[in-house]
Write a protein that holds these residues in place. Sequence first.
Motif, short mmCIF file in Angstrom:
data_model
loop_
_atom_site.label_atom_id
_atom_site.label_comp_id
_atom_site.label_asym_id
_atom_site.label_seq_id
_atom_site.Cartn_x
_atom_site.Cartn_y
_atom_site.Cartn_z
N GLU A 183 28.23 37.41 39.89
CA GLU A 183 29.41 37.95 40.57
C GLU A 183 30.64 37.11 40.23
O GLU A 183 31.72 37.65 39.95
N ALA A 184 30.46 35.80 40.23
CA ALA A 184 31.59 34.92 39.90
C ALA A 184 32.04 35.12 38.46
O ALA A 184 33.24 35.15 38.16
N LEU A 185 31.07 35.29 37.55
CA LEU A 185 31.43 35.47 36.14
C LEU A 185 32.22 36.76 35.94
O LEU A 185 33.12 36.82 35.10
N ARG A 186 31.90 37.79 36.72
CA ARG A 186 32.66 39.04 36.61
C ARG A 186 34.10 38.83 37.03
O ARG A 186 35.03 39.38 36.44
N VAL A 187 34.30 38.02 38.06
CA VAL A 187 35.66 37.72 38.51
C VAL A 187 36.42 36.96 37.43
O VAL A 187 37.56 37.29 37.10
N LEU A 188 35.75 35.96 36.85
CA LEU A 188 36.40 35.18 35.80
C LEU A 188 36.70 36.06 34.59
O LEU A 188 37.71 35.84 33.91
N ALA A 189 35.84 37.03 34.33
CA ALA A 189 36.09 37.93 33.21
C ALA A 189 37.32 38.79 33.49
O ALA A 189 38.11 39.06 32.59
N ALA A 190 37.49 39.20 34.75
CA ALA A 190 38.67 39.98 35.10
C ALA A 190 39.93 39.15 34.91
O ALA A 190 40.99 39.69 34.58
N GLU A 191 39.82 37.84 35.07
CA GLU A 191 40.95 36.94 34.84
C GLU A 191 41.02 36.48 33.39
O GLU A 191 41.86 35.65 33.05
N LYS A 192 40.08 36.97 32.58
CA LYS A 192 40.04 36.66 31.15
C LYS A 192 39.77 35.19 30.85
O LYS A 192 40.09 34.71 29.77
N HIS A 233 37.93 52.55 40.25
CA HIS A 233 39.35 52.66 39.92
C HIS A 233 39.85 54.07 40.22
O HIS A 233 40.86 54.26 40.90
N ASP A 234 39.10 55.04 39.71
CA ASP A 234 39.50 56.43 39.89
C ASP A 234 39.47 56.82 41.36
O ASP A 234 40.42 57.42 41.87
N LEU A 235 38.37 56.47 42.03
CA LEU A 235 38.24 56.86 43.43
C LEU A 235 39.39 56.30 44.26
O LEU A 235 39.88 56.96 45.18
N LEU A 278 37.12 44.36 41.30
CA LEU A 278 38.22 45.08 41.94
C LEU A 278 38.98 44.17 42.89
O LEU A 278 40.20 44.31 43.04
N ALA A 279 38.27 43.25 43.51
CA ALA A 279 38.94 42.30 44.41
C ALA A 279 39.85 41.38 43.60
O ALA A 279 40.95 41.04 44.05
N ALA A 280 39.41 40.99 42.41
CA ALA A 280 40.24 40.14 41.56
C ALA A 280 41.52 40.88 41.17
O ALA A 280 42.57 40.27 40.99
N GLU A 281 41.43 42.20 41.07
CA GLU A 281 42.59 43.02 40.74
C GLU A 281 43.34 43.45 42.00
O GLU A 281 44.29 44.22 41.93
N VAL A 325 40.68 46.05 46.11
CA VAL A 325 39.95 45.96 47.37
C VAL A 325 40.10 44.54 47.90
O VAL A 325 40.44 43.62 47.15
N THR A 326 39.86 44.39 49.18
CA THR A 326 39.96 43.09 49.83
C THR A 326 38.62 42.77 50.47
O THR A 326 38.09 43.58 51.23
N ILE A 327 38.08 41.62 50.13
CA ILE A 327 36.77 41.24 50.64
C ILE A 327 36.91 40.14 51.68
O ILE A 327 37.54 39.13 51.43
#
Lengths: 233, 233
Positions: A66-75, B34-36, B71-74, B77-79
């Motif tokens: 889950e953390a790696l996905r977040v870091l990937a979103a931040e590139k 994203h779409d939803l 999505l939270a990183a973007e 959504v808010t977690i």
Amino acid sequence: MQTFNDDGTTLETAARPMRIQRAALHDKIVERLHDLITEGDLKPGERINERELADRLAVSRTPLREALRVLAAEKLVTISPNYGTFVTRMTRQEIHDTFELMSALERFSGELACLRITAGELTAIREAHEAMLGHWQRHDLPAYYHANQRIHDLINRAARNDALRQIYLSLNRRLHPLRLSSNRSEAKWRRAVEEHREMMAALETRDGSALGALMERHLLEKRDAVLADWTDD
Amino acid sequence: MQTFNDDGTTLETAARPMRIQRAALHDKIVERLHDLITEGDLKPGERINERELADRLAVSRTPLREALRVLAAEKLVTISPNYGTFVTRMTRQEIHDTFELMSALERFSGELACLRITAGELTAIREAHEAMLGHWQRHDLPAYYHANQRIHDLINRAARNDALRQIYLSLNRRLHPLRLSSNRSEAKWRRAVEEHREMMAALETRDGSALGALMERHLLEKRDAVLADWTDD
DNA sequence: AATTGGTTTTTTGCATTCATTACACAATAT
DNA sequence: ATATTGTGTAATGAATGCAAAAAACCAATT
């Protein structure tokens, strides 16, 4: 930006009912990996083995992923499905584009800061500026970098735009590993210091367009300096 | 932005050895959510029940949770740890800041586009502009919005800065649900159209500072219009 | 009637397990 | 000798199971 208290709790600002919440494990992992990457413990291009890293952090693969996905979103990391996760290694073009974008954010920070800065904030920046000049005269490069970073950060805060600040911090993390490859020559260093003097003058007189233009140029020169020293890829 | 082929594969551009890769499930979930969210099927402030949503999407909670972290990183959504995940509901201040930041990105897009646009790209924008004028005369608001969005998107592409484009698209997703609450009055609509005419003129003559200034003002007016219609919190 | 206390139920957080994919290396064929 | 195919191994991807936290419900009390 979430602000963490020293007991690891955070004050939720967005949700309607204010809630105290313990930082979740995966959020702590994100912070930890942020540090590992920006401090260079994980080097650009390095492969990240999920099992191995999970063991090292004493967590299971689930929150790590889950953390790696977040870091990937931040590139900060790059994920290739079914292949692996790597610490992001920016191409020359990506470095160019990111610094260029950063120059626009810096300009905007300068412009807004001149509109919104308080006397106290200005004092703090003035002090950081004086400190930076001292580090320069003593040729203390690490301290100079730190003070320099602090000045830009304070200006960004003074702009009072949280969305701007988020993006600014995110880009800063991405560019952090590259920051060293600049100011190698005495002449360029001197020039950077002179630019900072001009920036202070513009800030003192609240001349937003002047400060913005200076900060934009400052960053574009940094971009060129970094790219000039860039041999790889 | 990743470009997906019709068989669901994507060409990796960053990694050294070019690799064909199937889109991973959690990436598809990110796209789907994203779409939803931007289509309003999931409304701002709405709670997201992991089990329920996982069942609806016919996946397990694991990849869904990974997608929600992205999505939270973007900030879509808010977690709140141990509490729940919600579709982000922006405060008035956040809307203000985000539009303001967007105005800086738009200005920068306009400036860069004037430096880098090709004849073909300019032709495409000219056509989209003509189409938009037609929709305006026919009072076709949805089509007008679409053409309007397309023009800004094409200018952003013409700026040829991928980092800028990523952030631009991300902010656009965040602001998308708010886009409707503007151009309610005939006068403002007319004014927006007039501004677009000026933007085209600046683009034709490659006048970057003029185009940048116009696009910045355009967005700041949009910000004010949206905030004026904003009653909640 | 409102509030407090406690129990039940739901939901989230994380670890584990199983499946799938890709890589490494050896064996075979051309 | 090189290319190719096949098998074993290790990695990632996703589902399930279990523990912990929170919310909902209900009863008892003031």
